[in-house]
Every structure is written in structure tokens, then in C-alpha cells.
Design a protein around this motif. Sequence first.
Motif, short mmCIF file in Angstrom:
data_model
loop_
_atom_site.label_atom_id
_atom_site.label_comp_id
_atom_site.label_asym_id
_atom_site.label_seq_id
_atom_site.Cartn_x
_atom_site.Cartn_y
_atom_site.Cartn_z
N THR A 17 0.97 -1.16 0.11
CA THR A 17 -0.13 -0.02 -0.09
C THR A 17 0.81 1.24 -0.20
O THR A 17 0.57 2.09 -0.82
N THR A 18 1.70 1.26 0.77
CA THR A 18 2.84 2.48 0.95
C THR A 18 3.49 2.50 -0.63
O THR A 18 3.68 3.69 -1.03
N ASN A 19 3.81 1.62 -1.27
CA ASN A 19 4.60 1.65 -2.41
C ASN A 19 3.61 2.19 -3.47
O ASN A 19 3.91 2.96 -4.53
N ASP A 20 2.45 1.72 -3.41
CA ASP A 20 1.47 2.38 -4.25
C ASP A 20 1.09 3.73 -3.97
O ASP A 20 0.92 4.58 -5.28
N MET A 21 1.14 4.14 -2.68
CA MET A 21 0.92 5.65 -2.43
C MET A 21 2.13 6.55 -2.88
O MET A 21 1.99 7.75 -3.45
N LEU A 22 3.19 5.94 -2.66
CA LEU A 22 4.29 6.87 -2.84
C LEU A 22 5.07 6.81 -4.19
O LEU A 22 5.71 7.45 -4.62
N GLY A 23 4.79 5.49 -4.95
CA GLY A 23 5.26 5.30 -6.17
C GLY A 23 6.52 4.51 -6.31
O GLY A 23 6.92 4.35 -7.24
N SER A 24 7.02 4.66 -4.94
CA SER A 24 8.61 3.91 -5.02
C SER A 24 8.95 3.69 -3.58
O SER A 24 8.29 4.12 -2.64
N CYS A 25 10.09 2.83 -3.43
CA CYS A 25 10.31 2.56 -2.00
C CYS A 25 12.01 3.10 -2.05
O CYS A 25 13.10 2.48 -2.35
N PRO A 26 12.15 4.04 -1.26
CA PRO A 26 13.70 4.75 -1.16
C PRO A 26 14.42 4.37 -0.22
O PRO A 26 15.75 4.52 -0.22
N LEU A 27 14.16 3.36 0.56
CA LEU A 27 15.07 2.63 1.35
C LEU A 27 14.90 1.09 1.18
O LEU A 27 14.01 0.41 0.61
N GLN A 28 15.89 0.46 1.47
CA GLN A 28 16.15 -0.98 1.45
C GLN A 28 15.23 -1.52 2.64
O GLN A 28 15.58 -1.43 3.92
N ILE A 29 14.42 -2.53 2.01
CA ILE A 29 13.46 -3.14 3.18
C ILE A 29 13.46 -4.50 2.94
O ILE A 29 13.27 -4.76 1.64
N GLN A 30 13.25 -5.30 4.16
CA GLN A 30 13.14 -6.81 3.95
C GLN A 30 11.85 -7.04 4.84
O GLN A 30 11.69 -6.20 5.93
N ILE A 31 11.05 -8.00 4.75
CA ILE A 31 9.97 -8.51 5.62
C ILE A 31 10.10 -9.96 5.79
O ILE A 31 10.64 -10.54 5.15
N LEU A 32 9.82 -10.05 7.23
CA LEU A 32 10.02 -11.36 7.83
C LEU A 32 8.44 -11.62 8.41
O LEU A 32 8.13 -11.12 9.46
N PRO A 33 7.70 -12.19 7.76
CA PRO A 33 6.52 -12.71 8.43
C PRO A 33 6.35 -13.83 9.33
O PRO A 33 7.04 -14.53 9.16
N VAL A 34 5.50 -13.69 10.31
CA VAL A 34 5.61 -14.89 11.34
C VAL A 34 4.12 -15.38 11.19
O VAL A 34 3.05 -14.99 11.42
N THR A 35 4.24 -16.71 10.98
CA THR A 35 3.01 -17.44 10.99
C THR A 35 2.94 -18.44 12.32
O THR A 35 4.00 -18.71 13.07
N ARG A 36 1.80 -19.21 12.25
CA ARG A 36 1.59 -20.26 13.37
C ARG A 36 2.44 -21.23 13.42
O ARG A 36 3.23 -22.02 14.00
#
Length: 138
Positions: free
Chosen positions: A20-39
Motif C-alpha cells: 500500500t505504501t509503495n502504491d501511494m508513494l510510487g517507489s520505495c527509497p529505502l532497502q526493506i525486507q519483510i519477515l512474516p511470522v505465522t503459526r
Amino acid sequence: MTVGVLIITHDNIGSSLLDTTNDMLGSCPLQIQILPVTRASHPDALRERARELIHSLDTGHGVLVLTDMYGSTPSNIACYAADAQHAQIVTGLNLPMLIRVLNYPRLSLTELTEKAISGGREGVCACFTTMRKQDDTE
């Protein structure tokens, strides 16, 4: 100077917020990683993966770790994996917080941490609609 960002959240919350943030801003200026936590996730494996991601994101300016809820598994993993000299953790991740972080990509780790907190806090407010005001007066 750019700070890396690691998002550790339950399930796909982090991915959804980043999309959603990328859609709103049009780009991502920082290097980001995501770690999802599941059951199904194993906590020891998640802690090790979080350490690896923090290490890979740190280009010498540190890593801001964002988690969705204090005291939860994502927050606990972040606290265990983060080295205080190279990472700072902010919990309570919400869309205004993430947008604020990405709008200030040149800030230091400490300054970016402050922006994350202010963005999260200022993004929470009560909204009173015209319809509600009309209902209250009748």
C-alpha cells in the motif's frame, strides 16, 4: 546515508502495508525486507533469520526494525535478534508510521526512529463524521 528497514509482523500484515505504501508513494527509497511470522513458524529459525536480515540490511548506518505489536512474537523476535548498536525497534506498526519512515530516507537511525514513532502516534485520531453529529443531535 541510508538506514535499512526490517518489518517483522504477523502473517502478511507487513507485506500488505508495504504494498500500500509503495502504491501511494510510487517507489520505495529505502532497502526493506519483510519477515512474516505465522503459526507454523519456528521461533528459533525466525530469530536466526531476523539476525541475518539485520546484518544484510546494515550498510553501516543501522537498521530500523518495525513490528506490529509490543510483546507479541514478532516483537520478541526483533528484541532477541537486534544488536542495540546497529538496530532500533519500534512496535505498533501502522500505515502512517511506514509512510513517514519512507518519506525521510536520508535521516540517521535515531532520527528515523523518532519519525516512525511520531508518524504512528499522529496517525491515530478520532474522526467524527457529519452523519454521527446529526445522529447525536436528534
